[in-house]
Design an enzyme around this catalytic site. Sequence first.
Site, PDB file in Angstrom:
ATOM      1  N   HIS A  86     -10.375   4.737  10.403  1.00  0.00           N
ATOM      2  CA  HIS A  86      -9.584   3.606   9.927  1.00  0.00           C
ATOM      3  C   HIS A  86      -8.095   3.822  10.213  1.00  0.00           C
ATOM      4  O   HIS A  86      -7.387   2.910  10.628  1.00  0.00           O
ATOM      5  CB  HIS A  86      -9.835   3.394   8.429  1.00  0.00           C
ATOM      6  CG  HIS A  86      -9.108   2.235   7.842  1.00  0.00           C
ATOM      7  ND1 HIS A  86      -9.478   0.935   8.071  1.00  0.00           N
ATOM      8  CD2 HIS A  86      -8.020   2.182   7.044  1.00  0.00           C
ATOM      9  CE1 HIS A  86      -8.655   0.129   7.432  1.00  0.00           C
ATOM     10  NE2 HIS A  86      -7.758   0.861   6.800  1.00  0.00           N
ATOM     11  N   TRP A 110       0.860  -1.191   0.000  1.00  0.00           N
ATOM     12  CA  TRP A 110       0.000   0.000   0.000  1.00  0.00           C
ATOM     13  C   TRP A 110       0.892   1.235   0.000  1.00  0.00           C
ATOM     14  O   TRP A 110       1.873   1.294   0.726  1.00  0.00           O
ATOM     15  CB  TRP A 110      -0.894  -0.026   1.241  1.00  0.00           C
ATOM     16  CG  TRP A 110      -2.029   0.938   1.172  1.00  0.00           C
ATOM     17  CD1 TRP A 110      -2.102   2.134   1.832  1.00  0.00           C
ATOM     18  CD2 TRP A 110      -3.231   0.817   0.425  1.00  0.00           C
ATOM     19  NE1 TRP A 110      -3.275   2.761   1.547  1.00  0.00           N
ATOM     20  CE2 TRP A 110      -3.998   1.966   0.675  1.00  0.00           C
ATOM     21  CE3 TRP A 110      -3.740  -0.159  -0.442  1.00  0.00           C
ATOM     22  CZ2 TRP A 110      -5.246   2.173   0.097  1.00  0.00           C
ATOM     23  CZ3 TRP A 110      -4.971   0.047  -1.009  1.00  0.00           C
ATOM     24  CH2 TRP A 110      -5.711   1.191  -0.742  1.00  0.00           C
ATOM     25  N   SER A 123      -0.227  -2.380   5.546  1.00  0.00           N
ATOM     26  CA  SER A 123       0.492  -2.244   6.809  1.00  0.00           C
ATOM     27  C   SER A 123      -0.031  -3.189   7.885  1.00  0.00           C
ATOM     28  O   SER A 123       0.740  -3.709   8.683  1.00  0.00           O
ATOM     29  CB  SER A 123       0.431  -0.794   7.303  1.00  0.00           C
ATOM     30  OG  SER A 123       1.225   0.028   6.468  1.00  0.00           O
ATOM     31  N   GLU A 146     -10.352  10.389   6.042  1.00  0.00           N
ATOM     32  CA  GLU A 146     -11.525  11.031   6.629  1.00  0.00           C
ATOM     33  C   GLU A 146     -12.214  10.169   7.685  1.00  0.00           C
ATOM     34  O   GLU A 146     -13.158  10.624   8.320  1.00  0.00           O
ATOM     35  CB  GLU A 146     -12.517  11.375   5.519  1.00  0.00           C
ATOM     36  CG  GLU A 146     -11.974  12.396   4.539  1.00  0.00           C
ATOM     37  CD  GLU A 146     -12.946  12.699   3.410  1.00  0.00           C
ATOM     38  OE1 GLU A 146     -14.077  12.184   3.431  1.00  0.00           O
ATOM     39  OE2 GLU A 146     -12.557  13.452   2.511  1.00  0.00           O
ATOM     40  N   THR A 147     -11.765   8.938   7.881  1.00  0.00           N
ATOM     41  CA  THR A 147     -12.419   8.049   8.834  1.00  0.00           C
ATOM     42  C   THR A 147     -11.446   7.630   9.928  1.00  0.00           C
ATOM     43  O   THR A 147     -10.249   7.909   9.861  1.00  0.00           O
ATOM     44  CB  THR A 147     -12.947   6.779   8.131  1.00  0.00           C
ATOM     45  OG1 THR A 147     -11.820   5.994   7.697  1.00  0.00           O
ATOM     46  CG2 THR A 147     -13.828   7.124   6.928  1.00  0.00           C
TER      47      THR A 147
END
Length: 168
Positions: free
Chosen positions: A95, A29, A63, A92-93
């Site tokens: 997470h 990622w 990750s 924005e979350t």
Amino acid sequence: MATTNLSYYDKTTIPNANSFRFGIVVSEWNPDITQNLKKGAIETLLDCGAQEKNIISWDVPGSFELIFGCKKMIQTQKLDAIIAIGNVIQGETKHFDFVCEGVTQGIVDLNIKYDIPVIFCVLTDNTKQQSIDRSGGKLGNKGIECAIAAIKMAVIKNSGKPTESIGF
């Protein structure tokens, strides 16, 4: 915010890594970031005497998967230290918080459970630019710093003493 260049090290103060075997587990990622961190780590290990044949690298999807990848590497490879490389950028979350906390705790757990040091090379930044700055940009490359940590921890693993206690 970090104010020092992460890429500086005095090679004369670093133990020779010729006899050590290193593992690197890299998140796929944000590959532009993680591959730069990996490149910095490998170049530093080689510069400090590690042999290319003694550096093993595995990729994992993200990750969060670094933990399992490092655990399997510990269980299947004879290594002196592992560098876990990842990048999580604030979105924005919530997470971001869950991934950062989970990866951090997972790597802590690996260091407690196993006798192989796992070095935390996971950038947890608010912006993509901060990650760029820390993976070969204006603040250097965190991969370099983590490679130096891996060498020093390999010495401790094998001698039971920190480098300054054994004459380096």
